[in-house]
Design a protein around this motif. Structure first.
Motif, short mmCIF file in Angstrom:
data_model
loop_
_atom_site.label_atom_id
_atom_site.label_comp_id
_atom_site.label_asym_id
_atom_site.label_seq_id
_atom_site.Cartn_x
_atom_site.Cartn_y
_atom_site.Cartn_z
N TYR A 284 12.02 20.29 13.87
CA TYR A 284 11.01 22.10 12.90
C TYR A 284 12.30 23.41 12.64
N SER A 285 12.27 24.21 11.93
CA SER A 285 14.05 25.48 12.54
C SER A 285 12.02 26.13 12.45
N PRO A 286 12.36 26.58 13.38
CA PRO A 286 12.57 28.16 13.66
C PRO A 286 12.78 30.08 12.41
N GLY B 18 11.61 16.93 3.18
CA GLY B 18 13.42 18.31 2.96
C GLY B 18 15.22 17.74 3.70
N ASN B 19 15.71 18.03 4.58
CA ASN B 19 16.64 17.03 4.98
C ASN B 19 16.97 16.86 6.48
N TYR B 20 16.40 17.73 7.54
CA TYR B 20 16.52 17.78 8.47
C TYR B 20 17.69 18.72 8.73
N GLY B 21 17.64 19.62 8.06
CA GLY B 21 19.13 21.48 8.66
C GLY B 21 20.22 20.79 8.00
N GLY B 22 20.15 20.02 7.01
CA GLY B 22 21.33 19.37 5.82
C GLY B 22 21.80 18.10 6.85
N LEU B 23 20.93 17.30 7.59
CA LEU B 23 21.61 16.16 7.72
C LEU B 23 22.16 14.79 7.04
N VAL C 23 23.95 8.74 8.80
CA VAL C 23 22.30 7.75 9.69
C VAL C 23 22.26 6.25 8.96
N LYS C 24 23.24 6.29 8.08
CA LYS C 24 22.92 4.68 7.56
C LYS C 24 24.14 3.89 8.21
N ALA C 25 25.42 4.60 9.02
CA ALA C 25 26.39 4.32 9.51
C ALA C 25 25.99 3.98 11.14
N PHE D 146 18.27 17.92 17.14
CA PHE D 146 18.41 16.55 16.93
C PHE D 146 19.16 15.32 16.21
N LYS D 147 20.20 15.97 15.69
CA LYS D 147 21.80 14.96 15.03
C LYS D 147 21.91 14.09 16.23
N LYS D 148 22.17 15.13 17.22
CA LYS D 148 22.76 14.99 18.23
C LYS D 148 22.15 13.75 19.04
#
Length: 450
Positions: free
Chosen positions: A380-382, A436-441, A446-448, A416-418
């Motif tokens: 989540y994003s504060p 949403g999009n996980y802050g621009g993920l 992810v597919k790769a 989160f991405k890391k």
């Protein structure tokens, strides 16, 4: 007719605008920001505004009506101009009712399952070449536009959203459709910014049942205690048809529905989807599709867009993306994936993104919703909390609310991405749940991962 859309870029609004254009209405629209896929779709039909923003000169006396979207504000200059000129102003559901008032209106309501059930019905109708009008909240395979309106079709199927109709009409959308046939799938508290108590939220569904026309039909999920109670208590003179999850079993990675003629392999899975299927079957039967024809068609249904959408798969791993964000949807989706792939490790990722999910008081509704996951990550994003002017929420509060052993909580998109890319996905299912999009993920990245 000449129609102007204020806030034409919304997912439902732009689809209605396209449907009216296809019906030879003259359509214009405005918005202060339009994103994909609305932007490209509006451009394709010549409906993309030449300039972004709200302008009084968009509103002229030769307009027959204005349709007001939720994204606009009550002091919108175009809205004020329309009022000044005495132009008829509709909310989205009000105008949809005007288009449907001479048809048999089939309205699918409930806190969860609406889109899936509506999609199943449309799939069955299309499979059997039965022409109907419709409004559904997701893109469907083989359907160009989520809204389809004609003069001649007898039936219209409407996904009945309980959210507000417009900035100046605080009634839930599904109160306005006056269904001849209605379905109620389940009730799980949501939209706490509008319905501050559970009792207030449930009341909206009581009103929905009472809005069914005299002699109409209510199809309802009797496995949901609140729905069953409302259906049994109503004094509305309607016919009632309860449904429940049908008998099914899994065979490897496949779900098999037990039908009178034997076993029917399905493309979809999960108890909640089988429950949805039972409701869709009742509705289709009321629309003239017999049971055998329903089963023949539903065997080829692959699901609605953003609902357990398979992103990638290899010999040992699968990645799913799902729109689930409310507690009941998160719980049902997680349980469905674990049941279907019981031999694999389930890694569930959830983004808390909506007003309700970021509310400190509402968080406790998520208790045990990730229980079926072997590993669980919450992002989540504060900053999002601050933007929504909500009280701050800490990682510890989230840990306590979910009550999930080993839960990992992330407050930055980078962290989160890391962590996501460090996951070991051998013999695993990765389930990505968010509206949403996980802050621009980047989902291509992810597919790769497998």
């Amino acid at each position: 007719m000449r129609i102007h859309f204020i806030a034409i870029g919304g997912s439902a609004m732009h689809s209605l605008a396209i449907a009216l254009t296809q019906k030879d209405y003259q359509v214009t629209g405005s918005d202060d920001a339009i994103f994909e896929p609305s932007k490209s779709r509006l451009k394709k039909f010549g409906l993309l505004p030449d300039r972004m923003g709200w302008y009084e000169d968009n509103i002229t006396s030769d307009l027959d009506a204005v349709i007001l979207g939720m994204h606009a504000k009550a002091d919108n200059p175009e809205l004020l101009k329309a009022k000044e000129l005495g132009i008829k102003i509709f909310s989205y559901p009000e105008f949809l009712y005007e288009q449907a008032k001479d048809k048999t209106r089939v309205v699918i309501g409930g806190s969860h399952g609406k889109t899936s059930i509506t999609s199943m019905i449309l799939h069955v109708m299309k499979y059997h070449d039965k022409e109907i009008d419709y409004m559904v909240g997701a893109a469907l395979e083989g359907i160009d536009n989520p809204v389809h309106l004609t003069q001649e079709n007898d039936f219209i199927v409407i996904e009945g959203d309980e959210y507000l109709s417009s900035p100046i009409d605080r009634r839930p959308k599904f109160h306005l459709y006056q269904p001849n046939i209605a379905l109620l799938s389940g009730i799980a508290w949501d939209h706490i910014n509008v319905f501050p108590t559970y009792e207030n939220y449930v009341e909206q569904f009581r009103i929905f049942i009472d809005s069914i026309v005299n002699g109409g039909i209510l199809v309802y999920n009797e496995e949901d205690a609140e729905v069953k109670k409302l259906a049994e208590e109503t004094e509305n003179p309607i016919r009632k048809h309860p449904y429940q999850t049908p008998e099914y079993h899994t065979d490897g990675d496949h779900t098999i529905l037990d039908v009178p003629e034997g076993e029917l392999p399905l493309e979809i899975f999960g108890k909640h989807n089988l429950n949805n299927l039972a409701g869709a079957k009742w509705i289709c039967q009321h629309m003239g599709i017999d049971e055998d024809d329903f089963y023949e068609a539903i065997a080829t249904f692959k699901g609605a867009s953003k609902r357990l959408e398979k992103l990638a798969e290899n010999n040992s791993s699968i990645i799913f993306k799902d729109f689930a964000h409310s507690p009941s949807k998160v719980s049902a989706t997680t349980a469905a994936v674990k049941e279907q792939f019981s031999e694999k490790k389930l890694i569930a990722c959830l983004e808390l993104h909506t007003f309700s999910s970021l509310n400190a008081e509402f968080l406790k509704e998520y208790r045990d919703s990730l229980e079926k996951a072997d590993e669980a990550l919450v992002f989540y994003s504060p900053e999002a909390i601050a933007a929504k002017k909500l009280d701050p929420v800490s990682a510890d509060q989230i840990m306590e609310a979910f009550s999930k052993e080993g839960l990992r909580v992330f407050v930055t998109a980078e962290e989160f991405k890391k962590e996501l890319h460090n996951l070991k996905l051998e013999n695993s299912v990765l389930l990505m749940m968010s509206s949403g999009n996980y802050g621009g993920l980047d989902m291509e990245e992810v597919k790769a991962m497998i």
